[in-house]
Design a protein around this motif. Structure first.
Motif, PDB file in Angstrom:
ATOM      1  N   PRO A  31      11.416 -42.484   2.920  1.00 26.29           N
ATOM      2  CA  PRO A  31      10.719 -43.157   1.823  1.00 26.29           C
ATOM      3  C   PRO A  31      11.345 -43.019   0.437  1.00 26.29           C
ATOM      4  O   PRO A  31      11.565 -44.014  -0.240  1.00 26.29           O
ATOM      5  N   THR A  32      11.647 -41.820  -0.007  1.00 26.19           N
ATOM      6  CA  THR A  32      12.128 -41.664  -1.382  1.00 26.19           C
ATOM      7  C   THR A  32      13.621 -41.948  -1.542  1.00 26.19           C
ATOM      8  O   THR A  32      14.130 -41.940  -2.661  1.00 26.19           O
ATOM      9  N   PHE A  33      14.324 -42.232  -0.458  1.00 24.56           N
ATOM     10  CA  PHE A  33      15.756 -42.551  -0.559  1.00 24.56           C
ATOM     11  C   PHE A  33      15.986 -43.828  -1.352  1.00 24.56           C
ATOM     12  O   PHE A  33      17.035 -43.999  -1.973  1.00 24.56           O
ATOM     13  N   LEU A  34      15.008 -44.725  -1.363  1.00 21.32           N
ATOM     14  CA  LEU A  34      15.158 -45.963  -2.136  1.00 21.32           C
ATOM     15  C   LEU A  34      15.366 -45.667  -3.619  1.00 21.32           C
ATOM     16  O   LEU A  34      16.088 -46.382  -4.309  1.00 21.32           O
ATOM     17  N   PHE A  35      14.747 -44.598  -4.126  1.00 15.49           N
ATOM     18  CA  PHE A  35      14.948 -44.199  -5.521  1.00 15.49           C
ATOM     19  C   PHE A  35      16.413 -43.829  -5.748  1.00 15.49           C
ATOM     20  O   PHE A  35      16.997 -44.173  -6.777  1.00 15.49           O
ATOM     21  N   CYS A  36      17.030 -43.150  -4.778  1.00 12.28           N
ATOM     22  CA  CYS A  36      18.457 -42.801  -4.880  1.00 12.28           C
ATOM     23  C   CYS A  36      19.317 -44.058  -4.889  1.00 12.28           C
ATOM     24  O   CYS A  36      20.262 -44.157  -5.665  1.00 12.28           O
ATOM     25  N   LEU A  37      18.993 -45.013  -4.019  1.00  6.11           N
ATOM     26  CA  LEU A  37      19.760 -46.261  -3.984  1.00  6.11           C
ATOM     27  C   LEU A  37      19.618 -47.040  -5.290  1.00  6.11           C
ATOM     28  O   LEU A  37      20.558 -47.700  -5.723  1.00  6.11           O
ATOM     29  N   GLU A  38      18.460 -46.948  -5.912  1.00  6.52           N
ATOM     30  CA  GLU A  38      18.267 -47.626  -7.199  1.00  6.52           C
ATOM     31  C   GLU A  38      19.263 -47.106  -8.239  1.00  6.52           C
ATOM     32  O   GLU A  38      19.711 -47.835  -9.117  1.00  6.52           O
ATOM     33  N   MET A  39      19.648 -45.854  -8.109  1.00  7.06           N
ATOM     34  CA  MET A  39      20.609 -45.257  -9.040  1.00  7.06           C
ATOM     35  C   MET A  39      22.020 -45.814  -8.849  1.00  7.06           C
ATOM     36  O   MET A  39      22.897 -45.585  -9.675  1.00  7.06           O
ATOM     37  N   ASP A  40      22.265 -46.568  -7.769  1.00 12.12           N
ATOM     38  CA  ASP A  40      23.566 -47.197  -7.540  1.00 12.12           C
ATOM     39  C   ASP A  40      23.820 -48.375  -8.472  1.00 12.12           C
ATOM     40  O   ASP A  40      24.929 -48.906  -8.510  1.00 12.12           O
ATOM     41  N   ASN A  41      22.803 -48.793  -9.208  1.00  9.83           N
ATOM     42  CA  ASN A  41      22.948 -49.925 -10.124  1.00  9.83           C
ATOM     43  C   ASN A  41      24.114 -49.662 -11.078  1.00  9.83           C
ATOM     44  O   ASN A  41      24.089 -48.691 -11.826  1.00  9.83           O
ATOM     45  N   PRO A  42      25.140 -50.511 -11.057  1.00 11.20           N
ATOM     46  CA  PRO A  42      26.295 -50.273 -11.925  1.00 11.20           C
ATOM     47  C   PRO A  42      25.951 -50.382 -13.415  1.00 11.20           C
ATOM     48  O   PRO A  42      26.680 -49.861 -14.252  1.00 11.20           O
ATOM     49  N   ASP A  43      24.826 -51.013 -13.744  1.00  7.40           N
ATOM     50  CA  ASP A  43      24.398 -51.161 -15.133  1.00  7.40           C
ATOM     51  C   ASP A  43      23.099 -50.415 -15.412  1.00  7.40           C
ATOM     52  O   ASP A  43      22.313 -50.813 -16.268  1.00  7.40           O
ATOM     53  N   ARG A  44      22.855 -49.298 -14.725  1.00  9.47           N
ATOM     54  CA  ARG A  44      21.551 -48.658 -14.828  1.00  9.47           C
ATOM     55  C   ARG A  44      21.206 -48.168 -16.219  1.00  9.47           C
ATOM     56  O   ARG A  44      20.045 -48.110 -16.576  1.00  9.47           O
ATOM     57  N   GLY A  45      22.155 -47.840 -17.041  1.00 12.53           N
ATOM     58  CA  GLY A  45      21.873 -47.399 -18.406  1.00 12.53           C
ATOM     59  C   GLY A  45      21.790 -48.538 -19.405  1.00 12.53           C
ATOM     60  O   GLY A  45      21.369 -48.354 -20.545  1.00 12.53           O
ATOM     61  N   LYS A  46      22.168 -49.727 -18.991  1.00  6.31           N
ATOM     62  CA  LYS A  46      22.224 -50.886 -19.881  1.00  6.31           C
ATOM     63  C   LYS A  46      20.862 -51.243 -20.467  1.00  6.31           C
ATOM     64  O   LYS A  46      20.758 -51.606 -21.629  1.00  6.31           O
ATOM     65  N   PHE A  47      19.804 -51.123 -19.684  1.00 15.47           N
ATOM     66  CA  PHE A  47      18.452 -51.451 -20.150  1.00 15.47           C
ATOM     67  C   PHE A  47      18.123 -50.674 -21.423  1.00 15.47           C
ATOM     68  O   PHE A  47      17.718 -51.247 -22.429  1.00 15.47           O
TER      69      PHE A  47
END
Length: 151
Positions: A55-71
Motif C-alpha cells: 500500500p504505501t509503496f505508491l508514496f515512494c513511486l510518487e517521489m520519482d517525479n522528475p519535477d517534484r520540487g517544481k510545485f
C-alpha cells in the motif's frame, strides 16, 4: 500568503514503472515479511499476476517525479518553511510489478490557521494504470509564514 487561487491547479503527469527489485527491497525495509511481496510463486498461489505493490509503496513511486520540487519552487515557497502534515491513501485497484503507473497531482484545498501564520495545502495525487484508477494519495503540507515569527 493567500494561495487559495491554487485550488484545482494540476501539475504535469508523469509515469513510472514498478520494478520487482524495488518492491522486494521496500518490503524488507518496512518489515513486510509475507512471501507474497517477494516471491512470485507465493504471489501466484494466492491469485496475483505478479508481486503486488504494498500500500504505501505508491508514496515512494510518487517521489520519482522528475519535477517534484517544481510545485513549491513555482510558488516561491522556501522548502525550509514546509512541514509534511498528513498522508492518506484510498485504493481502487491492485498494482503489480511491471505496471506502468501514471501520477497526476491537483490542489484540492488551501486554508489558513493562526491568522495566516500557517497555510495548509491539500493535494490529491491520482494514480492510474492505462487510465484505470489505482489509488488516490492525499497529502497535506503546512507552509509557515517566516514573517509571522517576527510578529
Amino acid at each position: 500568503m493567500g494561495r487559495r487561487v491554487l485550488v484545482g491547479r494540476s501539475t504535469p503527469a508523469f509515469s513510472t514503472e514498478v520494478e520487482r527489485g524495488r518492491l522486494r527491497f521496500f518490503a524488507r525495509a518496512v518489515g513486510q515479511t509475507e512471501a507474497v511481496y517477494s516471491d512470485l510463486e507465493a504471489a501466484a498461489a494466492v491469485g496475483h499476476r505478479d508481486l503486488p505493490v504494498p500500500p504505501t509503496f505508491l508514496f515512494c513511486l510518487e517521489m520519482d517525479n522528475p519535477d517534484r520540487g517544481k510545485f513549491l519552487d513555482d510558488l516561491g515557497i522556501d522548502i525550509r518553511t514546509v512541514l509534511h502534515a498528513g498522508q492518506e491513501f484510498a485504493f481502487h485497484s491492485q498494482a503489480y510489478a511491471g505496471d506502468t503507473l501514471t501520477f497526476r497531482t491537483e490542489v484540492r484545498d488551501v486554508y489558513e490557521k493562526k491568522g495566516g501564520a500557517l497555510e495548509f495545502i491539500v493535494r490529491d495525487t491520482h494514480v492510474t494504470r492505462d487510465g484505470t484508477p489505482v489509488a488516490t494519495l492525499t497529502s497535506t503540507i503546512v507552509v509557515r509564514d517566516p514573517k509571522a515569527d517576527r510578529r
